[in-house]
Design an enzyme around this catalytic site. Structure first.
Site, mmCIF file in Angstrom:
data_model
loop_
_atom_site.group_PDB
_atom_site.id
_atom_site.type_symbol
_atom_site.label_atom_id
_atom_site.label_comp_id
_atom_site.label_asym_id
_atom_site.label_seq_id
_atom_site.Cartn_x
_atom_site.Cartn_y
_atom_site.Cartn_z
ATOM 1 N N GLU A 62 0.818 -1.223 0.000
ATOM 2 C CA GLU A 62 0.000 0.000 0.000
ATOM 3 C C GLU A 62 0.845 1.263 0.000
ATOM 4 O OE1 GLU A 62 -0.676 -2.599 1.907
ATOM 5 O OE2 GLU A 62 -2.788 -3.151 1.659
ATOM 6 N N GLN A 125 -9.269 -6.902 11.739
ATOM 7 C CA GLN A 125 -8.779 -5.838 10.858
ATOM 8 C C GLN A 125 -9.449 -4.492 11.086
ATOM 9 O OE1 GLN A 125 -8.561 -7.445 6.809
ATOM 10 N NE2 GLN A 125 -6.481 -8.125 7.311
ATOM 11 N N LYS A 174 -17.856 -1.439 5.882
ATOM 12 C CA LYS A 174 -18.197 -2.441 4.868
ATOM 13 C C LYS A 174 -19.698 -2.586 4.665
ATOM 14 C CE LYS A 174 -17.135 -7.103 3.364
ATOM 15 N NZ LYS A 174 -16.466 -8.375 3.665
ATOM 16 N N MET A 483 23.521 10.064 3.452
ATOM 17 C CA MET A 483 23.268 11.295 4.204
ATOM 18 C C MET A 483 23.545 11.086 5.691
ATOM 19 S SD MET A 483 22.670 14.386 3.832
ATOM 20 C CE MET A 483 21.674 15.089 2.527
HETATM 21 C C1 LIG Z 1 11.798 6.142 6.185
HETATM 22 C C2 LIG Z 1 13.046 6.838 6.572
HETATM 23 N N1 LIG Z 1 13.890 6.270 7.449
HETATM 24 C C3 LIG Z 1 15.032 6.900 7.786
HETATM 25 C C4 LIG Z 1 15.334 8.127 7.268
HETATM 26 C C5 LIG Z 1 16.605 8.846 7.691
HETATM 27 N N2 LIG Z 1 17.504 9.021 6.548
HETATM 28 C C6 LIG Z 1 17.573 10.166 5.843
HETATM 29 S S1 LIG Z 1 18.635 10.100 4.569
HETATM 30 C C7 LIG Z 1 19.066 8.519 4.944
HETATM 31 C C8 LIG Z 1 20.077 7.782 4.130
HETATM 32 C C9 LIG Z 1 19.563 7.424 2.794
HETATM 33 O O1 LIG Z 1 20.467 6.546 2.188
HETATM 34 P P1 LIG Z 1 20.344 6.166 0.666
HETATM 35 O O2 LIG Z 1 18.937 5.842 0.336
HETATM 36 O O3 LIG Z 1 21.348 5.150 0.315
HETATM 37 O O4 LIG Z 1 20.666 7.552 -0.063
HETATM 38 P P2 LIG Z 1 22.020 8.416 -0.041
HETATM 39 O O5 LIG Z 1 21.938 9.370 1.100
HETATM 40 O O6 LIG Z 1 23.163 7.466 0.106
HETATM 41 O O7 LIG Z 1 22.021 9.121 -1.344
HETATM 42 C C10 LIG Z 1 18.364 8.070 6.069
HETATM 43 C C11 LIG Z 1 18.536 6.751 6.683
HETATM 44 C C12 LIG Z 1 14.417 8.685 6.378
HETATM 45 N N3 LIG Z 1 14.600 9.888 5.829
HETATM 46 N N4 LIG Z 1 13.295 8.021 6.024
#
Ligand SMILES: Cc1ncc(C[n+]2csc(CCOP(=O)(O)OP(=O)(O)O)c2C)c(N)n1
Lengths: 571, 173
Positions: A62, A125, A174, A483
């Protein structure tokens, strides 16, 4: 059309679900993103019987449905429509609802609910989706009587798509969707508590016009309000009339042509030096449709400290929320710009300011390393921009790659840029691209994702396989949660806690198992030799692009710092 | 600062949850809240007493409330000429000997004894919040067994003084 008629013929014995289908047709809906289940069986039956009225997109989770609907809404400029079953179906939608709320994306979400008689008994549910979604929706409804259904659906579309757009949930028990109803029911509605102000107060417009006259250092900040209002042309005219420098928020990219001379690029945490310094030093800040988010402003004490602040926003609650405002203009961005453009234009005395801005642009452009063979993500983004002539729809996930895409892909038109700004939802980028591509089947649609975020929603590769939707997925693969790794490097003395992930699937084989062409690119040479073809053919693609892990996004405003305290401005 | 804010709302299921949820989500402190039906069918009125830091916060509060689809009108009536009342019931420990003493205390407040038992009496008082506070303070030494307050409800007076004759006073200090 044919199906619509067939529904009408059976008018004598329509179920609640049939009323819903009719209401959707009437609202002009042709695409649905949804997933069936017990509580929506009657609705799915009605969709089946309405044979062909809708293109129903079945994601594999979803969350995929709702992000696809968000991407669709962004590009199609009308509400995305989502269906989920009660309980887990509905709760799986929650992240997307919160995301749409933050970024003002118009969605209408239908959730199934257990029968009215057992609501509140912890039935199978059952989940209190009204309680769960009240704080993350513009409005929500639980249908209590079948007679209300057509009216509620109409209201939901109205509320989602007018004023400041946002998600609206309609929870349908429902027994209501399966109940047979024979009378004709009216869908007329009256919403005395919802009357968005569209037109600006002329006195405030005069005030802004006058403020321009005395300003020596004006700057325009364009947010996604400009895009929602479809006011890019009006903005262009306004900016050209007075030769104003323009910066945009992350979500406002494309509101003003990114490659124009007056464009400063994005402002904020990873904004350009020229943009952030313009916000810092200006004496008149004209904010059109941005909500002064903290990722834009940095430390509020150092945000536009000497500026007269004018803020045009359709949501009165945004005005003065974060930044004290001198000229508040509650209005649709387009209506306000039209009023401004109706005023007599004059030339500003801002030569010095423009000179200073030109200098900043020339002296402090975005920069990055350029190794001999290996790929750095910034260069990758430049190449993608180049190969697509700046014309592609680009969706992103969240992280470093998102910022690089924002910095290096210059959008000249609105509604080409689809990203999760306010909530920063990893897993958004790829499903959003599916919706965006469905909204514009003939455009090149590129999902720029990180290797981390892609793995949150990659099950939607099935949708590409099934429909041969030609989305190009570029995995900016740094084998890390980039990041997070960057913040740990900068602010946690390189203690890389849980952010380096060197175990990954073989993305090429993964793609192939979905019968999607997979590519592995790890050098500039292979990229230049293969990417132009991959991006221009009519097939979906998964491109595992290996990039240097240690690259950081610059410039950067560290948390708690002001706009003028950027780090990494120069190599 | 303390403010009295009223909201006219559609009396739909969930509206109280919407409003209180919004206030807690935005970190507003609600001191009291009272809700009841109005002269118009399907329309209710909520009266909040809230503690806000400054005018900007206050403005946010009214604007955010106004954004709710089921909220028809929001007013900050603190600085208006208003009538405001709350009701409190106080169960005080007492025996027949001190009952008349308590009677003497509550009389100037035009409070009433509405229940009597061997060990306690229940006093009902209506009025502005400071009057209710004052009576509670006086009763405290006798030992308060139970206390319930309705929270303030208020509306503006039929006649609002013109600006020239208007002396802003605050009911809540
Ligand atoms: C659902 C979710 N969980 C955790 C985060 C925290 N977070 C922000 S950026 C990031 C890293 C993302 O890594 P990647 O997808 O490999 O992208 P990159 O930064 O390496 O380009 C995380 C864990 C988030 N933004 N969203």
């Amino acid at each position: 059309m044919k199906a619509q008629a067939s529904v009408k013929e059976k008018a004598a014995a329509r179920t609640g679900a049939d009323l819903l289908v009719e209401a959707l047709v009437e609202a002009g809906v042709d695409t649905l993103f949804g997933y069936p289940g017990g509580a929506v069986l009657p609705i799915y039956d009605a969709i089946y019987r309405a044979d062909g009225s809708f293109d129903h997109v079945l994601p594999r989770h979803e969350q995929g449905a709702i992000h696809a609907a968000e991407g669709y809404a962004r590009v199609a400029k009308r509400p995305g429509v989502v269906i989920g079953t009660s309980g887990p179906g509905a709760t799986n939608l929650v992240t997307g609802i919160a995301d749409a709320m933050m970024d003002s994306i118009p969605l209408v979400i239908f959730t199934g609910q257990v029968a009215k008689g057992v609501i509140g008994t912890d039935a199978f549910q059952e989940s209190d989706i009204m309680g769960i979604t009240t704080p993350i929706t513009k409005h929500n409804y639980q249908v209590q009587e079948i007679e209300e259904l057509p009216r509620i659906v109409k209201e939901a579309f109205h509320i989602a798509s007018t004023g400041r757009p946002g998600p609206v949930v309609v929870d349908i028990p429902k027994d209501i969707s399966s109940m047979v109803h024979e009378q004709k029911v009216s869908s007329d509605f009256h919403l005395p508590g919802y009357q968005p102000t569209i037109n600006p107060n002329p006195l405030q417009i005069n005030k802004l016009h006058e403020a321009l006259r005395t300003s020596k250092k004006p700057v325009v900040l364009a947010g996604s309000g400009v895009i929602h209002a479809e006011a890019s042309e009006e903005l262009k005219q306004f900016v050209q009339n007075y030769q104003l420098p323009v910066t945009t928020t992350l979500l406002g990219l494309g509101a003003y042509p990114g490659s124009d001379e007056l464009a400063l690029g994005m402002a904020g945490m990873h904004g350009t030096y020229a943009a952030n310094m313009a916000l810092y030093e200006c004496d008149l800040l004209i904010n059109i449709g941005s909500r002064f988010d903290d990722r834009l402003t940095g430390n509020l004490d150092h945000f536009a400290p000497s500026a007269t602040v004018a803020h045009i926003d359709i949501d009165p609650a945004e005005i003065g929320k974060n930044i004290p405002t001198d000229i508040p203009i509650v209005s649709d961005a387009k209506a306000a710009l039209v009023s401004l453009n109706d005023k007599e234009a004059f030339s500003l005395e801002h030569l010095e300011w423009m000179e200073c801005i030109r200098n900043n642009k020339a002296e402090y452009p975005l920069w990055h390393d350029q190794p001999e063979e290996a790929i750095v993500p910034q260069w990758l983004m430049q190449k993608v921009y180049e190969y697509t002539g700046g014309e592609a729809i680009v969706t992103t996930d969240v992280g470093q790659h998102q910022m690089w895409a924002a910095q290096y892909y210059h959008f000249d038109r609105p509604n080409r840029w689809v990203t999760s700004g306010g909530l920063g939802t990893m897993g958004y980028g790829f499903p959003a691209a599916i919706g965006a591509q469905l909204a514009e089947p003939t455009s090149t649609c590129i999902a720029v994702v990180g290797d981390g975020g892609f793995q949150m929603t990659l099950q939607e590769l099935s949708v590409l396989q099934e429909r041969r939707i030609p989305v190009k997925i570029i995995i900016v693969n740094n084998q890390a949660l980039g990041m997070v790794r960057q913040w740990q490097e900068k602010f946690y003395q390189e203690r890389y806690s849980e952010s380096i992930i060197d175990t990954q699937p073989d993305f090429v084989k993964l793609a192939e198992s979905y019968q999607i062409p997979g590519y592995y690119i790890d050098s500039q040479e292979t990229l230049e030799a293969s990417l132009p073809e991959i991006l221009s053919n009519d097939q979906p693609a998964v491109i595992d692009c290996r990039v240097l892990q240690k690259e950081n996004v610059y410039p950067m405003i560290a948390p708690g710092k002001g706009l003028h305290e950027m780090i990494g401005v120069k190599r | 600062m303390k403010r009295i804010v009223t909201a006219i709302v559609h009396n739909r299921s969930g509206v109280l949850n919407r409003v209180t949820g919004l206030l807690s989500k935005r970190q507003f402190n609600i001191e009291s809240i009272s809700v009841g039906r109005t002269e118009t069918e399907g329309v209710s009125k909520m009266t909040f007493v809230v503690e806000v830091e400054d005018n900007r916060k206050l403005e946010q509060l009214t604007k955010q409330l106004n954004k709710q689809i089921d909220v028809l009108k929001v007013s900050d009536i603190t600085d208006k000429a208003i009538v405001a009342r709350e009701l409190a019931m106080v169960k005080v420990i007492s025996n027949p000997q001190i009952r008349s003493e308590i009677q003497g205390i509550i009389e100037p407040f035009r409070a009433a004894i509405i229940d009597v038992s061997k060990e306690s009496i229940t006093v009902q008082v209506t009025g502005k919040s400071d009057k209710v506070d004052a009576l509670i303070d006086l009763l405290r030494p006798y030992g308060i067994k139970e206390l319930a307050r309705t929270g303030l409800t208020a509306f503006t007076r039929g006649h609002q003084p013109q600006v020239t004759e208007f002396k802003p006073y605050s009911l809540l200090k």
